[in-house]
Design a protein around this motif. Structure first.
Motif, mmCIF file in Angstrom:
data_model
loop_
_atom_site.group_PDB
_atom_site.id
_atom_site.type_symbol
_atom_site.label_atom_id
_atom_site.label_comp_id
_atom_site.label_asym_id
_atom_site.label_seq_id
_atom_site.Cartn_x
_atom_site.Cartn_y
_atom_site.Cartn_z
ATOM 1 N N THR A 101 -134.482 18.177 -42.095
ATOM 2 C CA THR A 101 -134.181 17.330 -41.616
ATOM 3 C C THR A 101 -134.901 17.649 -39.821
ATOM 4 N N HIS A 102 -134.378 16.381 -39.158
ATOM 5 C CA HIS A 102 -135.172 16.783 -37.419
ATOM 6 C C HIS A 102 -134.032 16.487 -36.632
ATOM 7 N N ASP A 103 -134.279 17.033 -35.609
ATOM 8 C CA ASP A 103 -133.411 16.907 -34.008
ATOM 9 C C ASP A 103 -133.635 15.939 -33.380
ATOM 10 N N ALA A 104 -132.873 15.817 -32.329
ATOM 11 C CA ALA A 104 -132.989 15.180 -31.589
ATOM 12 C C ALA A 104 -134.693 14.566 -31.126
ATOM 13 N N GLU A 105 -135.266 15.750 -30.875
ATOM 14 C CA GLU A 105 -136.697 15.467 -30.844
ATOM 15 C C GLU A 105 -137.531 15.704 -31.228
ATOM 16 N N GLY A 106 -137.519 15.700 -32.725
ATOM 17 C CA GLY A 106 -138.008 15.544 -33.737
ATOM 18 C C GLY A 106 -138.738 16.328 -34.465
ATOM 19 N N ARG A 107 -137.568 17.769 -33.947
ATOM 20 C CA ARG A 107 -138.818 19.132 -35.076
ATOM 21 C C ARG A 107 -138.031 19.066 -35.718
ATOM 22 N N THR A 108 -138.653 19.881 -36.915
ATOM 23 C CA THR A 108 -138.370 20.308 -38.303
ATOM 24 C C THR A 108 -137.016 21.128 -38.307
ATOM 25 N N ARG A 109 -136.374 20.833 -39.542
ATOM 26 C CA ARG A 109 -134.996 21.987 -39.002
ATOM 27 C C ARG A 109 -134.932 21.240 -40.761
ATOM 28 N N LEU A 110 -134.769 22.988 -41.419
ATOM 29 C CA LEU A 110 -134.428 23.288 -42.694
ATOM 30 C C LEU A 110 -133.264 24.010 -41.846
ATOM 31 N N ASP A 111 -131.876 22.702 -42.976
ATOM 32 C CA ASP A 111 -130.656 22.542 -42.726
ATOM 33 C C ASP A 111 -130.505 24.007 -43.267
ATOM 34 N N THR A 112 -129.627 25.182 -43.085
ATOM 35 C CA THR A 112 -128.662 25.978 -43.582
ATOM 36 C C THR A 112 -127.195 26.278 -44.385
ATOM 37 N N MET A 113 -126.527 25.104 -43.512
ATOM 38 C CA MET A 113 -125.447 25.098 -43.224
ATOM 39 C C MET A 113 -124.829 24.525 -43.593
ATOM 40 N N PRO A 114 -123.644 23.773 -43.555
ATOM 41 C CA PRO A 114 -123.172 22.329 -43.311
ATOM 42 C C PRO A 114 -122.723 22.026 -41.990
ATOM 43 N N PRO A 115 -122.507 20.607 -41.623
ATOM 44 C CA PRO A 115 -121.743 20.365 -40.082
ATOM 45 C C PRO A 115 -120.877 21.189 -40.280
ATOM 46 N N ALA A 116 -120.899 21.735 -38.726
ATOM 47 C CA ALA A 116 -118.951 22.354 -38.305
ATOM 48 C C ALA A 116 -118.118 21.397 -38.049
ATOM 49 N N HIS A 117 -116.918 21.670 -38.507
ATOM 50 C CA HIS A 117 -115.518 21.418 -38.002
ATOM 51 C C HIS A 117 -114.571 22.332 -37.667
ATOM 52 N N ARG A 118 -115.078 22.424 -36.113
ATOM 53 C CA ARG A 118 -114.815 23.582 -35.422
ATOM 54 C C ARG A 118 -112.782 23.694 -35.391
ATOM 55 N N THR A 119 -112.498 25.044 -35.808
ATOM 56 C CA THR A 119 -110.958 25.215 -35.508
ATOM 57 C C THR A 119 -110.604 26.248 -34.452
ATOM 58 N N SER A 120 -109.363 26.680 -34.123
ATOM 59 C CA SER A 120 -109.348 27.756 -33.088
ATOM 60 C C SER A 120 -108.556 29.235 -35.171
ATOM 61 N N MET A 121 -108.628 30.145 -34.690
ATOM 62 C CA MET A 121 -108.513 31.320 -35.343
ATOM 63 C C MET A 121 -108.397 32.340 -33.919
ATOM 64 N N VAL A 122 -107.274 32.284 -33.577
ATOM 65 C CA VAL A 122 -107.196 33.298 -32.361
ATOM 66 C C VAL A 122 -105.971 34.437 -33.085
ATOM 67 N N PRO A 123 -106.113 35.167 -33.015
ATOM 68 C CA PRO A 123 -104.964 36.525 -32.973
ATOM 69 C C PRO A 123 -103.098 36.576 -32.330
#
Length: 848
Positions: A101-123
């Motif tokens: 893929t390419h980032d917003a500035e056109g740099r080449t990226r090889l996505d090794t992980m899917p898009p994150a959907h963050r949640t909290s995991m607080v002890p």
């Protein structure tokens, strides 16, 4: 991060690399298609006066297709995409690359992980002690305030197993108490003063604790034998799985493998075999695979990236198999798993946690998901993995023991525990939502060796899951789950030292409010697995002191005032022999029963009945010889953990490592001398007593050669050819294990850090998987530029691991170093960049 560049640069080599030769060598490494290479070569400067730097920069500009480099992007970084898709990794010869893929500035990226959907995991804060909590609840009641009960978010169980489990455990407790009381009375009869002297009281106390430990194991194995004989328990969680029903699309499962500095080839081979097995079930679209790396070794990190990319290309699995290297490596495996849960956990209903040496069949994995679907109250379902893959004699003996005796004990654990079972940290399926909500681990408060970060997380996570109302099960009857064992005794003991401190830390949670009684007992058994060693050692020491007192001190015939008849202190060897026989029966009868179960079902895959029995007898002898050595090592571990001696957490070996004589002498020498001295002392006190102690001191005396010879691969293979210690996974290996071994044999040498700098493809891969940050502080940019210069001229040995990882994490600096080592004539020879030497006057064409 503070950098430590070498203050002295080596002098440039007295060579001059010809620009055309450098370009040709680079294109050879890049392995472009002939037509593409010819088109690029026509546009490159070939004048003799052109510098290598200009030629290499022009080459990368051509590879980049004339990209605009006005923003200061290094030419080698602009060519990353062309190098990723060209040559031997091109789409013409291999599967299409879908991860770019390419980032917003056109740099080449090889996505090794899917898009994150963050949640909290607080002890949560750890609950108070049950005494404190009880006092608080009583005070609230006295004041007329309602007492808040901890609400459970788990659905009600479909079975009424709770009452059955409670009844069974009361029976177990009664059996252990009665058996221990009777045996302790027998010990009092053996002693000269019937347990009335202080030393004798100590002997009886330690004996009672140790015998209760043995008794609990005996009854566990006995009920496992009964369960296996009847072919199951009516509360088996596997009965909840509808094996004919497809897995619902929403029941997505993440198979995660946390790793840290592992054997990359073995990790990838095992994961590939698991992936292929899942694909054969037709349910692959319900699973995603995650390699979660905490590796700090830059060579291993580079190998992981390259192996992941090759795996995805060959299986067309981009978007199905993911890889992540964690920059901030906190809390070891628990931190890695928690980081996954926070970023991607909400996208999955379940996750299966694997170890680096785990292999699981697709049938096993899909059945686990169906079991979770059929048991909505289940939070964790743990499989009982079978050991495989080792060839040293020691490992083959341990594989045989776990394969033959293990099913008896796991079935027994299930019988007594039911839905309050163990979790061993791997080869288990977990319901993600309650795990995120309830199983975050806070550090243990206070100071000292038993405070801070939780080390042995698995028992605690199971206890917290049950505390929240979710059940934890062992699916002991589920096949297709495999792991590897340490190859020799010393490597097993290194692992035990880590586990020892972790279990001692967990014992601080033993009496915390809210934990189920079964999991309190799990914490206790975790401690006793190691505390039993110093207790046994103290029992033997006090027995020796008792012998010394009986030999050297005049007997006391009248110990009470106004005593009319004397006490005649007398040892009773015949009664001691009877007590020893009873204890030995409790220890060894489960092994006999395990063999009986196998023989009843057919022992052909264990080498036949005779070899099965012979293997058991040899294993019993080896275990007896190793027990005193383990006793002393574990006693040392407990002392070290309680006193704060440091330990190092390293990944266990994943190959058949043999113990050298020097290492054996260093590790066992002191205990050998102790055995000799102990035996000599007892011989001097009472030669007849030495016969009782000979299994202890004799085993210590032979511990050095025993440790060495048990680690020999040749002996393990010889016994395998003779069909001793044979297990079904060796006699008829499952397809997953055969595939894993085949993939491992096919694996070529994996790249390291030098390849990430020099090789055009590996460098492009490392740059594409990193995150470019061109707007860094000027001081940091200058620091990295200086580091690039030092590395190029002084070679890779001028960089420590922290500096190498820093370069691997910065695509701009890494591509800058890549261009530098190919462009400058003074590049250090250790980078391995080919150069062309100018003709020597004595050997050139004009000479003579």
């Amino acid at each position: 991060m503070e950098l430590h560049p070498s203050p002295k640069l080596t002098a440039p080599r007295d060579t001059a690399a010809q620009p055309a030769a450098r370009v040709d060598a680079y294109l050879d490494r890049l392995a472009l298609a002939p037509a593409q290479r010819e088109a690029i070569e026509r546009t490159l400067p070939r004048e003799p006066q052109a510098s290598a730097s200009a030629a290499m920069s022009a080459l990368h500009e051509q590879l980049a297709g004339g990209s605009d480099l006005a923003d200061g992007t290094p030419p080698a970084y602009a060519s990353v995409e062309a190098r990723l898709t060209g040559g031997r990794y091109g789409t013409a010869d291999t599967h299409s690359l879908t991860g770019i893929t390419h980032d917003a500035e056109g740099r080449t990226r090889l996505d090794t992980m899917p898009p994150a959907h963050r949640t909290s995991m607080v002890p949560e804060a750890w609950p108070p002690h049950i005494v404190v909590a009880g006092a608080q609840r009583l005070w609230q009641r006295l004041r007329g305030h309602p007492v808040e009960e901890r609400a459970s978010d788990a659905p009600a169980p479909r079975w009424r197993w709770n009452l059955a489990g409670k009844t069974r455990r009361y029976i177990l407790l009664l059996l252990v108490i009665l058996q221990t009381a009777y045996a302790t009375y027998g010990m009092s009869v053996v002693l000269p003063y019937s347990g009335t002297k202080p030393l004798e009281m100590g002997v009886m106390a330690f004996f009672a604790i140790l015998f209760a430990w043995v008794s609990a194991g005996f009854w566990t194995a006995l009920m496992g034998f009964w369960t296996l004989l009847l072919r199951g328990d009516r509360f088996l969680v596997s009965r909840m799985a509808n094996r004919e029903t497809p897995i619902p699309p929403e029941a997505r499962t993440a198979i995660i493998m946390p790793i840290a500095n592992e054997d990359v080839a073995r990790v990838i081979a095992g994961l590939r075999a698991t992936y292929a097995s899942v694909a054969r079930t037709g349910e692959l679209d319900r699973f995603d695979f995650f390699i979660l790396s905490d590796s700090g070794n830059p060579d291993i990190r580079t190998a992981e990236m390259a192996a992941w990319r090759t795996l995805c290309q060959e299986l067309e699995a981009f978007g199905r198999i993911f890889y992540r290297w964690r920059k901030i490596r906190v809390k070891r495996k628990t931190g890695n798993v928690a980081d996954f849960c926070r970023r991607w956990g909400t996208q999955y209903r379940y996750m299966v946690v694997l170890d680096a040496d785990s292999v699981m069949s697709g049938e096993c994995l899909t059945t686990m998901v169906r079991m979770m679907e059929g048991a909505p109250n289940a939070g964790i379902i743990q499989t009982a993995p079978y050991a495989f893959g080792r060839e040293t004699l020691y490992a083959r003996v341990q594989q045989f023991a776990t394969r033959v005796y293990g099913p008896l004990y796991t079935a027994g654990l299930h019988f007594w525990q039911l839905g309050e079972s163990h979790y061993w940290g791997h080869n288990a399926i977990i319901r993600v939502a309650p795990f995120i909500k309830h199983c975050a681990l806070a550090p243990l408060p206070g100071k000292g060796p038993l405070a801070g970060e939780i080390l042995s997380h698995d028992f605690v996570e199971a206890a917290m899951m049950r505390r929240a109302g979710w059940s934890v099960w062992i699916a002991y009857d589920l096949h297709g789950s495999y792991e590897e064992l340490p190859p020799n005794l010393l490597d097993e003991l290194k692992r035990d030292r880590r586990w020892c401190q972790g279990n001692l830390m967990n014992f601080r949670l033993w009496l915390k409010q809210g934990f189920h009684a079964v999991h309190r007992f799990v914490f206790l058994t975790g401690v006793m697995a190691y505390l039993s060693a110093p207790l046994w050692f103290l029992f033997l020491l006090i027995s020796t002191l008792l012998l010394a007192e009986h030999t050297l001190v005049a007997p006391e015939y009248f110990s009470q005032p106004y005593q009319l008849f004397p006490n005649w202190p007398e040892w009773h060897p015949e009664k001691a022999l009877a007590l020893f026989t009873v204890t030995a029966t409790l220890l060894f009868l489960p092994k006999i029963l395990s063999v009986a179960v196998i023989m009843a079902h057919g022992a052909r895959q264990f080498g036949g009945n005779l070899r099965l029995v012979g293997s058991m007898l040899i294993e019993v002898v080896i275990s007896a010889l190793l027990a005193p050595t383990r006793m002393l090592f574990h006693s040392t571990f407990v002392t070290a953990a309680l006193s704060g001696w440091g330990i190092s957490w390293k990944s266990p070996p994943r190959e058949d490592a043999e113990t050298t004589w020097g290492e054996a002498i260093r590790r066992h020498g002191l205990y050998t001398l102790l055995g000799l001295g102990w035996g000599a002392l007892v011989w001097w006190l009472n030669p007849s007593y030495l016969l009782w102690l000979l299994p202890i001191v004799g085993a210590l005396v032979v511990s050095i050669p025993l440790s060495v010879f048990l680690s020999r691969v040749s002996l393990g293979r010889w016994l395998r050819r003779a069909r001793f210690f044979l297990i079904p996974e060796e006699a008829r290996p499952p397809r997953e294990l055969r595939d894993m071994q085949r993939y491992l044999r096919r694996t070529r040498a994996l790249p390291g850090f030098i390849d990430a700098v020099v090789d055009p493809h590996i460098n492009a891969l490392a740059c594409a998987t990193g995150t470019a940050r061109p707007r860094q502080r000027a001081a940091l940019r200058f620091q990295k530029s200086r580091l690039v210069q030092i590395a190029q001229r002084n070679g890779p040995q001028a960089l420590d691991n922290a500096q190498r990882n820093l370069l691997l994490s910065d695509p701009l600096a890494l591509s800058q170093l890549h261009l530098a080592v190919w462009s400058h004539p003074d590049t250090h020879a250790d980078w391995g960049v080919p150069v062309t030497m100018p003709p020597s006057p004595s050997t050139g064409p004009a000479a003579g």
